[in-house]
Motif scaffolding. Structure first.
Motif, PDB file in Angstrom:
ATOM      1  N   MET A  98     -41.506 -27.017  -8.869  1.00  0.00           N
ATOM      2  CA  MET A  98     -42.180 -26.146  -8.494  1.00  0.00           C
ATOM      3  C   MET A  98     -41.397 -25.030  -7.426  1.00  0.00           C
ATOM      4  O   MET A  98     -40.655 -25.899  -6.607  1.00  0.00           O
ATOM      5  CB  MET A  98     -43.550 -26.472  -7.623  1.00  0.00           C
ATOM      6  N   THR A 109     -40.397 -23.083  -4.349  1.00  0.00           N
ATOM      7  CA  THR A 109     -40.724 -22.816  -2.860  1.00  0.00           C
ATOM      8  C   THR A 109     -41.251 -21.567  -2.634  1.00  0.00           C
ATOM      9  O   THR A 109     -40.945 -20.567  -3.233  1.00  0.00           O
ATOM     10  CB  THR A 109     -39.957 -23.330  -1.979  1.00  0.00           C
ATOM     11  N   GLU A 138     -49.128 -34.013  -2.780  1.00  0.00           N
ATOM     12  CA  GLU A 138     -48.753 -34.712  -4.442  1.00  0.00           C
ATOM     13  C   GLU A 138     -47.472 -35.560  -4.217  1.00  0.00           C
ATOM     14  O   GLU A 138     -47.405 -36.448  -5.055  1.00  0.00           O
ATOM     15  CB  GLU A 138     -48.917 -33.783  -5.552  1.00  0.00           C
ATOM     16  N   VAL A 139     -46.413 -34.988  -3.492  1.00  0.00           N
ATOM     17  CA  VAL A 139     -45.146 -35.707  -3.824  1.00  0.00           C
ATOM     18  C   VAL A 139     -44.741 -36.517  -2.514  1.00  0.00           C
ATOM     19  O   VAL A 139     -43.862 -36.937  -2.185  1.00  0.00           O
ATOM     20  CB  VAL A 139     -43.839 -34.553  -3.894  1.00  0.00           C
ATOM     21  N   ASP A 151     -50.867 -28.531  -1.017  1.00  0.00           N
ATOM     22  CA  ASP A 151     -51.415 -29.379  -2.214  1.00  0.00           C
ATOM     23  C   ASP A 151     -50.062 -30.177  -2.958  1.00  0.00           C
ATOM     24  O   ASP A 151     -50.129 -31.404  -2.991  1.00  0.00           O
ATOM     25  CB  ASP A 151     -52.345 -28.987  -3.300  1.00  0.00           C
ATOM     26  N   HIS A 152     -49.155 -29.419  -3.292  1.00  0.00           N
ATOM     27  CA  HIS A 152     -47.992 -29.734  -3.920  1.00  0.00           C
ATOM     28  C   HIS A 152     -47.325 -31.077  -3.044  1.00  0.00           C
ATOM     29  O   HIS A 152     -46.850 -32.010  -3.470  1.00  0.00           O
ATOM     30  CB  HIS A 152     -46.998 -28.700  -4.386  1.00  0.00           C
ATOM     31  N   LEU A 178     -51.479 -23.738  -2.041  1.00  0.00           N
ATOM     32  CA  LEU A 178     -51.124 -24.345  -3.172  1.00  0.00           C
ATOM     33  C   LEU A 178     -49.807 -25.237  -2.803  1.00  0.00           C
ATOM     34  O   LEU A 178     -49.621 -26.435  -3.461  1.00  0.00           O
ATOM     35  CB  LEU A 178     -50.726 -23.481  -4.252  1.00  0.00           C
ATOM     36  N   TRP A 179     -48.795 -24.714  -1.968  1.00  0.00           N
ATOM     37  CA  TRP A 179     -47.731 -25.366  -1.764  1.00  0.00           C
ATOM     38  C   TRP A 179     -48.121 -26.766  -0.744  1.00  0.00           C
ATOM     39  O   TRP A 179     -47.404 -27.848  -1.033  1.00  0.00           O
ATOM     40  CB  TRP A 179     -46.785 -24.687  -0.717  1.00  0.00           C
ATOM     41  N   THR A 183     -51.062 -19.002  -1.467  1.00  0.00           N
ATOM     42  CA  THR A 183     -49.868 -19.540  -1.836  1.00  0.00           C
ATOM     43  C   THR A 183     -49.615 -20.841  -1.073  1.00  0.00           C
ATOM     44  O   THR A 183     -49.036 -21.799  -1.300  1.00  0.00           O
ATOM     45  CB  THR A 183     -48.757 -18.419  -1.764  1.00  0.00           C
TER      46      THR A 183
END
Length: 130
Positions: free
Chosen positions: A1, A3, A94-95, A90-91, A87-88, A84
């Protein structure tokens, strides 16, 4: 994804006297005041031609782990919008990057992070337009 960073949003410095420092930055660098706290705890300055923003603040209480007298409060990167940024966020979760989630700071969606050395990094989007 990829940045969602657009560039640096602002640099926030902790200073011993907000008014004295504001005078210095306006005189020496030609910055202009565009925002301030009523209690004098911070002043936001901007260099209009370059859009560089410097926020001068005095912190009432330090973050855990801050070094005494550390002048850099945080580095803030601009992102396109609140959606945005969410969403970032959340990403990142997740990592495995821990964070408190997106919050509104002075009407702007903001995500507060700490790098491995404890340096405060903020991702900030423009305020939503009504």
């Amino acid at each position: 994804m990829d940045t969602p960073l657009l560039g640096v949003s602002h640099l926030q410095l902790q200073v011993s006297d907000v008014a004295v420092s504001a005078d210095w930055y306006t005189t020496v660098l030609g910055l202009e005041q565009f925002g301030a706290a009523a209690d004098g705890s911070y002043i936001a300055l901007q260099h209009r031609p370059s859009h560089v923003v410097v926020v001068l603040s005095r912190r009432a209480r330090p973050w855990p782990g801050d070094a005494p007298g550390e002048p850099l409060d945080h580095l803030a990167f601009a992102v396109p919008d609140g959606d945005t940024l969410r969403l970032w966020a959340d990403h990142l979760a997740e990592v495995g990057i821990e964070h408190p989630g997106v919050v509104l700071e002075l009407g702007k969606p903001s995500l507060q992070l700490r790098d491995p050395d404890g340096i405060s990094i903020e991702l900030v989007a423009p305020a939503s337009r009504p």
